[in-house]
Design a protein around this motif. Structure first.
Motif, PDB file in Angstrom:
ATOM      1  N   GLN A  92       0.830  -1.200   0.000  1.00  0.00           N
ATOM      2  CA  GLN A  92       0.000   0.000   0.000  1.00  0.00           C
ATOM      3  C   GLN A  92       0.868   1.256   0.000  1.00  0.00           C
ATOM      4  O   GLN A  92       0.512   2.274  -0.615  1.00  0.00           O
ATOM      5  CB  GLN A  92      -0.925  -0.034   1.210  1.00  0.00           C
ATOM      6  CG  GLN A  92      -1.894  -1.208   1.201  1.00  0.00           C
ATOM      7  CD  GLN A  92      -2.427  -1.555   2.576  1.00  0.00           C
ATOM      8  OE1 GLN A  92      -2.326  -0.764   3.516  1.00  0.00           O
ATOM      9  NE2 GLN A  92      -2.986  -2.750   2.720  1.00  0.00           N
ATOM     10  N   ARG A  96       1.200   4.192  -2.772  1.00  0.00           N
ATOM     11  CA  ARG A  96       1.154   5.612  -2.401  1.00  0.00           C
ATOM     12  C   ARG A  96       2.363   6.358  -2.947  1.00  0.00           C
ATOM     13  O   ARG A  96       2.227   7.463  -3.500  1.00  0.00           O
ATOM     14  CB  ARG A  96       1.093   5.746  -0.881  1.00  0.00           C
ATOM     15  CG  ARG A  96       1.073   7.199  -0.398  1.00  0.00           C
ATOM     16  CD  ARG A  96       1.003   7.314   1.114  1.00  0.00           C
ATOM     17  NE  ARG A  96       1.059   8.721   1.516  1.00  0.00           N
ATOM     18  CZ  ARG A  96       1.017   9.151   2.770  1.00  0.00           C
ATOM     19  NH1 ARG A  96       0.895   8.269   3.767  1.00  0.00           N
ATOM     20  NH2 ARG A  96       1.078  10.441   3.050  1.00  0.00           N
ATOM     21  N   ASN A 102      -4.901   5.150  -1.791  1.00  0.00           N
ATOM     22  CA  ASN A 102      -5.138   4.125  -0.780  1.00  0.00           C
ATOM     23  C   ASN A 102      -6.615   4.093  -0.431  1.00  0.00           C
ATOM     24  O   ASN A 102      -7.250   5.135  -0.255  1.00  0.00           O
ATOM     25  CB  ASN A 102      -4.304   4.390   0.471  1.00  0.00           C
ATOM     26  CG  ASN A 102      -2.816   4.225   0.217  1.00  0.00           C
ATOM     27  OD1 ASN A 102      -2.075   5.207   0.154  1.00  0.00           O
ATOM     28  ND2 ASN A 102      -2.382   2.992   0.047  1.00  0.00           N
ATOM     29  N   PHE A 144      -5.740  -0.522  -2.590  1.00  0.00           N
ATOM     30  CA  PHE A 144      -5.231   0.644  -3.310  1.00  0.00           C
ATOM     31  C   PHE A 144      -5.648   0.551  -4.768  1.00  0.00           C
ATOM     32  O   PHE A 144      -5.996  -0.522  -5.263  1.00  0.00           O
ATOM     33  CB  PHE A 144      -3.695   0.700  -3.228  1.00  0.00           C
ATOM     34  CG  PHE A 144      -3.032  -0.628  -3.479  1.00  0.00           C
ATOM     35  CD1 PHE A 144      -2.817  -1.085  -4.775  1.00  0.00           C
ATOM     36  CD2 PHE A 144      -2.664  -1.438  -2.424  1.00  0.00           C
ATOM     37  CE1 PHE A 144      -2.243  -2.317  -5.012  1.00  0.00           C
ATOM     38  CE2 PHE A 144      -2.077  -2.691  -2.649  1.00  0.00           C
ATOM     39  CZ  PHE A 144      -1.870  -3.122  -3.941  1.00  0.00           C
TER      40      PHE A 144
END
Length: 234
Positions: A92, A96, A102, A144
């Protein structure tokens, strides 16, 4: 070979990835970022980066202020053409770092469940090392969107983005392939009360789950770990 490993939560060991790194003779630089240990500014001192899982979400900057820096560090390693592996929360944070969104608080996915790799994975040096469908351990509720230019490699019934690759060797893998039965047994003991509260009945049926999926999951996890480690360039 010097590998930076970022730990985000207690008792989240390297498991199968640690075994594969030991086989390759890698030196491990473990940073317990969740306890305040500093992260390097760039990738110059390491050949690869592993970001492990954690109980916090990937946007928990207020309680874990190092998370934005760690997300950006995954991209710095990738931009330097160094191998990156993000597992669960780590995946995740890779997403990002590469500009994806996310998504928090979805349907939980816990225990051994099947993952299916897709057609794109046939040419992938890591995912092609395992069967088309394989059981593996999961413990997450967040996910995500797929980063730009990422290649989706595997999905499950609950989570579309179970594994992706960016460039040569940046991997985000949502499922816990590092968690062999020995590590899951440790988690069962350490996180017993949390598991009993959040997943009623799972502990009562634990032995049958291990008998059904443990050996196949262990084999798949070690194959994935060895295949990723083989991408590290000294």
């Amino acid at each position: 070979m010097r590998v930076l490993v970022v730990q985000n939560y207690q008792d989240t060991g390297l498991g199968q990835v640690g075994r594969a790194l030991a086989e390759a003779g890698a030196a491990i630089d473990m940073r317990q970022a969740y306890l305040g240990e500093a992260l390097p500014a760039d990738a110059s001192g390491h050949d690869a980066l592993v970001v492990l899982g954690g109980d916090q979400n990937a946007l928990a900057d207020a309680t874990h202020p190092y998370l934005p820096e760690l997300a950006q560090l995954t991209k710095r390693f990738g931009d330097a053409d160094k191998a990156v592996l993000g597992i669960c929360l780590g995946s995740q944070l890779v997403a990002r770092g590469y500009g994806a969104d996310n998504i928090l608080g979805r349907t939980p996915e816990f225990g051994w469940h099947e993952v299916t790799r897709n057609e794109a994975s046939e040419a992938d040096p890591v995912l092609a090392s395992v069967p088309f469908r394989f059981p593996i351990f999961h413990w997450h509720s967040d996910t995500f969107t797929l980063p730009e230019n990422a290649i989706r490699l595997a999905s499950s019934d609950v989570t579309a983005n179970q594994a992706f690759r960016i460039g040569r060797a940046v991997y985000g893998i949502q499922f816990h392939f590092e968690a062999d039965t020995a590590l899951v047994e440790e988690w069962r003991r350490v996180f017993h009360d949390q598991i009993a509260s959040n997943y009623p009945g799972w502990l009562d049926n634990y032995d049958s789950y291990v008998a059904r999926d443990g050996a196949a999951a262990d084999a798949a996890g070690l194959a994935l770990a060895r295949a990723w480690v083989a991408l590290i360039q000294r």
